[in-house]
Design an enzyme around this catalytic site. Structure first.
Site, mmCIF file in Angstrom:
data_model
loop_
_atom_site.group_PDB
_atom_site.id
_atom_site.type_symbol
_atom_site.label_atom_id
_atom_site.label_comp_id
_atom_site.label_asym_id
_atom_site.label_seq_id
_atom_site.Cartn_x
_atom_site.Cartn_y
_atom_site.Cartn_z
ATOM 1 N N ASP A 95 -9.728 -33.015 4.854
ATOM 2 C CA ASP A 95 -8.276 -32.505 3.038
ATOM 3 C C ASP A 95 -7.929 -31.227 3.711
ATOM 4 O O ASP A 95 -8.057 -30.257 4.449
ATOM 5 C CB ASP A 95 -9.068 -32.449 2.373
ATOM 6 C CG ASP A 95 -9.921 -31.460 2.197
ATOM 7 O OD1 ASP A 95 -10.685 -30.517 3.150
ATOM 8 O OD2 ASP A 95 -9.958 -29.993 1.063
ATOM 9 N N ASP A 120 -17.670 -33.309 10.676
ATOM 10 C CA ASP A 120 -16.165 -33.014 10.724
ATOM 11 C C ASP A 120 -15.183 -32.292 12.103
ATOM 12 O O ASP A 120 -14.921 -33.272 13.011
ATOM 13 C CB ASP A 120 -15.337 -33.506 9.742
ATOM 14 C CG ASP A 120 -15.478 -33.062 8.218
ATOM 15 O OD1 ASP A 120 -16.347 -31.322 9.404
ATOM 16 O OD2 ASP A 120 -14.870 -31.649 7.888
ATOM 17 N N ILE A 121 -16.137 -31.899 12.163
ATOM 18 C CA ILE A 121 -15.197 -30.762 12.885
ATOM 19 C C ILE A 121 -15.607 -29.344 12.628
ATOM 20 O O ILE A 121 -16.584 -29.514 12.011
ATOM 21 C CB ILE A 121 -13.311 -30.511 12.066
ATOM 22 C CG1 ILE A 121 -12.169 -29.709 12.971
ATOM 23 C CG2 ILE A 121 -13.321 -29.921 10.912
ATOM 24 C CD1 ILE A 121 -11.303 -29.397 13.371
ATOM 25 N N ASP A 170 -14.860 -25.285 13.057
ATOM 26 C CA ASP A 170 -14.011 -24.676 14.053
ATOM 27 C C ASP A 170 -14.452 -23.095 14.254
ATOM 28 O O ASP A 170 -14.616 -23.005 15.030
ATOM 29 C CB ASP A 170 -13.863 -24.516 12.452
ATOM 30 C CG ASP A 170 -11.754 -23.400 12.234
ATOM 31 O OD1 ASP A 170 -11.536 -23.535 13.564
ATOM 32 O OD2 ASP A 170 -11.644 -23.257 10.864
ATOM 33 N N THR A 171 -14.755 -22.275 13.633
ATOM 34 C CA THR A 171 -15.065 -20.908 14.046
ATOM 35 C C THR A 171 -16.723 -21.471 14.402
ATOM 36 O O THR A 171 -17.393 -20.519 15.145
ATOM 37 C CB THR A 171 -15.428 -20.063 12.882
ATOM 38 O OG1 THR A 171 -15.971 -20.131 12.024
ATOM 39 C CG2 THR A 171 -13.855 -20.135 12.526
HETATM 40 P P1 IMP Z 1 -16.711 -23.629 10.725
HETATM 41 O O1 IMP Z 1 -17.648 -22.801 9.787
HETATM 42 O O2 IMP Z 1 -15.674 -22.257 10.315
HETATM 43 O O3 IMP Z 1 -17.069 -24.517 12.068
HETATM 44 O O4 IMP Z 1 -15.885 -24.519 9.534
HETATM 45 C C1 IMP Z 1 -16.244 -26.039 9.526
HETATM 46 C C2 IMP Z 1 -15.150 -26.321 7.996
HETATM 47 O O5 IMP Z 1 -14.623 -25.986 7.424
HETATM 48 C C3 IMP Z 1 -15.577 -28.294 8.580
HETATM 49 O O6 IMP Z 1 -16.353 -28.382 8.358
HETATM 50 C C4 IMP Z 1 -13.997 -28.083 7.564
HETATM 51 O O7 IMP Z 1 -14.147 -28.465 6.085
HETATM 52 C C5 IMP Z 1 -13.284 -27.272 7.615
HETATM 53 N N1 IMP Z 1 -12.295 -26.907 8.683
HETATM 54 C C6 IMP Z 1 -12.208 -26.561 9.709
HETATM 55 N N2 IMP Z 1 -10.623 -26.885 10.208
HETATM 56 C C7 IMP Z 1 -10.029 -27.170 9.442
HETATM 57 C C8 IMP Z 1 -8.993 -28.246 9.458
HETATM 58 O O8 IMP Z 1 -8.709 -27.944 10.481
HETATM 59 N N3 IMP Z 1 -8.557 -28.771 8.382
HETATM 60 C C9 IMP Z 1 -9.688 -29.249 7.371
HETATM 61 N N4 IMP Z 1 -10.957 -28.911 7.557
HETATM 62 C C10 IMP Z 1 -11.104 -27.757 7.962
#
Ligand code: IMP
Length: 180
Positions: free
Chosen positions: A162, A103-104, A106-107
């Site tokens: 969510d 879905d997204i 982020d980091t």
């Molecule tokens: P990462 O490991 O930091 O890339 O985070 C990935 C996961 O964090 C995603 O699959 C989401 O489940 C959650 N996440 C990151 N940013 C958001 C946001 O803005 N809204 C909701 N969920 C998020």
């Protein structure tokens, strides 16, 4: 502008249903071109990617497989980093063209830690498709091969995403409203 309240916070529409669906069609056309005759295996990451994976898969006119996994992270006994395990990954990835559906990003931490597990199975190729990407939040060296929308580093909900369990069942994507 239409606002919604999720728990204690106010959100406003950031991407409409139409914008999201149009973008998904574009990604589907791109994937069809890149994976013609490769019978790719899509691995969708639950929970957040369920809507995106479903719509993307519906738009694909090609032979393709899909499976759904959940990622669980825990601190390794001795290791410094987080260990990520996949629940529900029972396919053999050897020599397969694999596309992770998120879905997204982020980091980038989740996929950065998880990809080596998949690489270990020696897929023919391994790529990532993410509906949303927050480039300003990137902390890990992760190539996101197909990105729907690059978005600012603000919290978003809707369309599978969510806030503390709520907001997934919206067709639109909402951004935290200023001042909340
Ligand atoms: P990462 O490991 O930091 O890339 O985070 C990935 C996961 O964090 C995603 O699959 C989401 O489940 C959650 N996440 C990151 N940013 C958001 C946001 O803005 N809204 C909701 N969920 C998020």
């Amino acid at each position: 502008m239409a606002r919604i309240k999720v728990h204690d916070k106010e959100f406003e529409v950031f991407l409409s249903d139409e914008q999201i669906q149009e973008k998904i069609k574009e990604i589907a056309r791109q994937l069809e071109a890149d994976y013609a005759d490769k019978k790719p295996l899509f691995i969708a990451v639950l929970n957040g990617a369920f809507m995106f994976a479903s719509d993307l898969f519906k738009h694909l006119v090609m032979d393709a497989e899909i499976c759904f996994i959940k990622l669980a992270s825990y601190k390794g006994m001795k290791s410094t980093g987080n260990v990520i395990t996949a629940i529900g990954l029972d396919q053999d990835l050897y020599n397969r063209h694999v596309i992770i559906v998120e879905d997204i990003v982020d980091t980038g931490k989740t996929l950065f830690n998880f990809l080596p597990k998949l690489q270990h199975q020696q897929p023919a190729s391994l790529k990532i498709v993410a509906l949303l990407h927050k480039p300003e939040a990137t902390e890990y060296d992760l190539a996101v091969d197909y990105v729907g929308f690059s978005i600012p580093n603000k919290f978003v909900v809707g369309y599978g995403l969510d806030y503390d369990g709520l907001g997934r069942n919206r067709r639109e994507i909402y951004q935290l409203a200023p001042g909340t």
